[in-house]
Design an enzyme around this catalytic site. Structure first.
Site, PDB file in Angstrom:
ATOM      1  N   LYS A 161       9.588   8.905  -7.968  1.00  0.00           N
ATOM      2  CA  LYS A 161       9.652   7.517  -7.832  1.00  0.00           C
ATOM      3  C   LYS A 161      11.338   7.143  -8.376  1.00  0.00           C
ATOM      4  CE  LYS A 161       8.116   3.267  -7.379  1.00  0.00           C
ATOM      5  NZ  LYS A 161       7.638   2.722  -6.205  1.00  0.00           N
ATOM      6  N   THR A 178       9.489  -0.606 -11.201  1.00  0.00           N
ATOM      7  CA  THR A 178       9.939  -1.841 -12.058  1.00  0.00           C
ATOM      8  C   THR A 178       8.775  -2.764 -12.148  1.00  0.00           C
ATOM      9  OG1 THR A 178      10.007  -2.929  -9.672  1.00  0.00           O
ATOM     10  CG2 THR A 178      12.117  -1.847 -10.476  1.00  0.00           C
ATOM     11  N   GLY A 217       0.939  -1.248   0.195  1.00  0.00           N
ATOM     12  CA  GLY A 217      -0.116   0.001  -0.120  1.00  0.00           C
ATOM     13  C   GLY A 217       0.697   1.245   0.066  1.00  0.00           C
ATOM     14  N   GLY A 220       9.523   4.723  -2.221  1.00  0.00           N
ATOM     15  CA  GLY A 220      10.620   3.587  -2.660  1.00  0.00           C
ATOM     16  C   GLY A 220       9.997   2.630  -3.526  1.00  0.00           C
ATOM     17  N   ALA A 221      10.930   1.541  -3.802  1.00  0.00           N
ATOM     18  CA  ALA A 221      10.621   0.291  -4.348  1.00  0.00           C
ATOM     19  C   ALA A 221      10.692  -1.032  -3.267  1.00  0.00           C
ATOM     20  CB  ALA A 221      11.161  -0.051  -5.536  1.00  0.00           C
ATOM     21  N   THR A 236       2.074   3.069  -2.312  1.00  0.00           N
ATOM     22  CA  THR A 236       1.462   4.204  -3.421  1.00  0.00           C
ATOM     23  C   THR A 236       0.319   4.798  -2.981  1.00  0.00           C
ATOM     24  OG1 THR A 236       2.614   2.961  -5.241  1.00  0.00           O
ATOM     25  CG2 THR A 236       0.723   4.190  -5.897  1.00  0.00           C
ATOM     26  N   VAL A 237      -0.782   4.026  -2.564  1.00  0.00           N
ATOM     27  CA  VAL A 237      -2.045   4.689  -2.244  1.00  0.00           C
ATOM     28  C   VAL A 237      -1.587   5.622  -0.913  1.00  0.00           C
ATOM     29  CG1 VAL A 237      -4.345   4.114  -1.072  1.00  0.00           C
ATOM     30  CG2 VAL A 237      -3.424   2.585  -2.856  1.00  0.00           C
ATOM     31  N   GLY A 241      -0.985   0.053   5.570  1.00  0.00           N
ATOM     32  CA  GLY A 241      -1.237   0.282   4.177  1.00  0.00           C
ATOM     33  C   GLY A 241      -2.581  -0.479   3.613  1.00  0.00           C
ATOM     34  N   ASP A 253       3.511   4.141 -10.574  1.00  0.00           N
ATOM     35  CA  ASP A 253       3.157   4.564  -9.468  1.00  0.00           C
ATOM     36  C   ASP A 253       2.995   6.022  -9.643  1.00  0.00           C
ATOM     37  OD1 ASP A 253       3.346   1.700  -8.402  1.00  0.00           O
ATOM     38  OD2 ASP A 253       5.083   2.126  -7.324  1.00  0.00           O
TER      39      ASP A 253
END
Length: 242
Positions: A37, A41, A14, A110-111, A16-17, A170, A50
């Site tokens: 971002k 990936t 979660g 982050g990723a 990105t949300v 999240g 995202d």
């Protein structure tokens, strides 16, 4: 806080949300917002990533995607397999600092988790936070296992002398089990930082106008909302008892 780094205790929990919710609340207060971002990936060229999802949910924000790799892998691995140049922490920090001169708030998402590698030298999102001197918001899942992952992330932040802003759940389930309800009380202790929100499961599927209207119910005043950790925790147990 002109820059906040958003990380997670893992993937698909979660981030990105949550980033979109923070952005939406900042915009509702008249603040200009940018989202960075560092490495996207698992997304093909031309496909929405995202940054686009944050824009869709939160509204008008400036977006910067610094690198994109097609396979859904850690950024360092994805870059190596694609034969592409990996993203570097200094590059991310410079982009965020540049945007911070033009915006009231910059969110760096982050990723995966805090220590997922950007490149083969071992650089991570933690190095970005260190370069920026920015606080880190940790997004965690609700259920069993989250306390260990949150504790490890918090320990990594403390080891690097990075500030943890707090923790946000999240994806809070509509019917939380005992572990999820107990974790509301235990997460602040595990993190050594306050619980700053719980975003309901499926919030990202809401129409954008409803998402923006409701975001304040999910995040604490520190993040621009009206969510109250003590009241939410008490209500979660009260509903379970009934």
């Amino acid at each position: 806080m002109p820059v906040i780094v958003v990380t997670g205790t893992g993937t698909e929990i979660g981030k990105t949300v949550v980033t979109a919710a923070v952005a939406a609340l900042a915009r509702a207060r008249g603040r200009s917002v940018a989202v960075v971002k560092p490495a996207q990936t698992g997304v093909a060229p031309g496909e929405a990533g995202d940054v686009e999802e944050v824009r869709r949910l939160a509204g008008e924000v400036t977006g910067a995607e610094l690198a994109r790799f097609p396979e859904p892998l850690a950024p360092a691995t994805a870059a190596r397999r694609a034969g592409l140049v990996p993203v570097r922490p200094q590059q991310v920090a410079e982009a965020a600092q540049r945007l911070a001169t033009q915006h009231d708030l910059v969110l760096v998402e982050g990723a995966g988790g805090l220590l997922v590698r950007f490149d083969d030298s071992g650089a991570t999102l933690a190095d970005v936070a260190g370069e920026l001197g920015a606080p880190v918001l940790v997004v965690a899942p609700a259920g069993l296992g989250t306390l260990n992952m949150t504790t490890l992330t918090a320990e990594a932040l403390r080891t690097r002398q990075l500030e943890q802003l707090g923790v946000v759940v999240g994806s809070w389930p509509a019917d939380p089990d005992l572990a999820a309800r107990c974790n509301l009380a235990d997460l602040p202790q595990a993190a050594g930082a306050p619980l700053l929100g719980a975003v309901p499961q499926g919030a990202g599927a809401l129409p954008p106008d409803r998402f923006r209207e409701q975001a304040g119910d999910w995040l604490a005043p520190r993040l621009g909302g009206r969510w109250d950790a003590a009241a939410f925790t008490a209500a979660a147990f009260d509903v379970a008892v009934r």
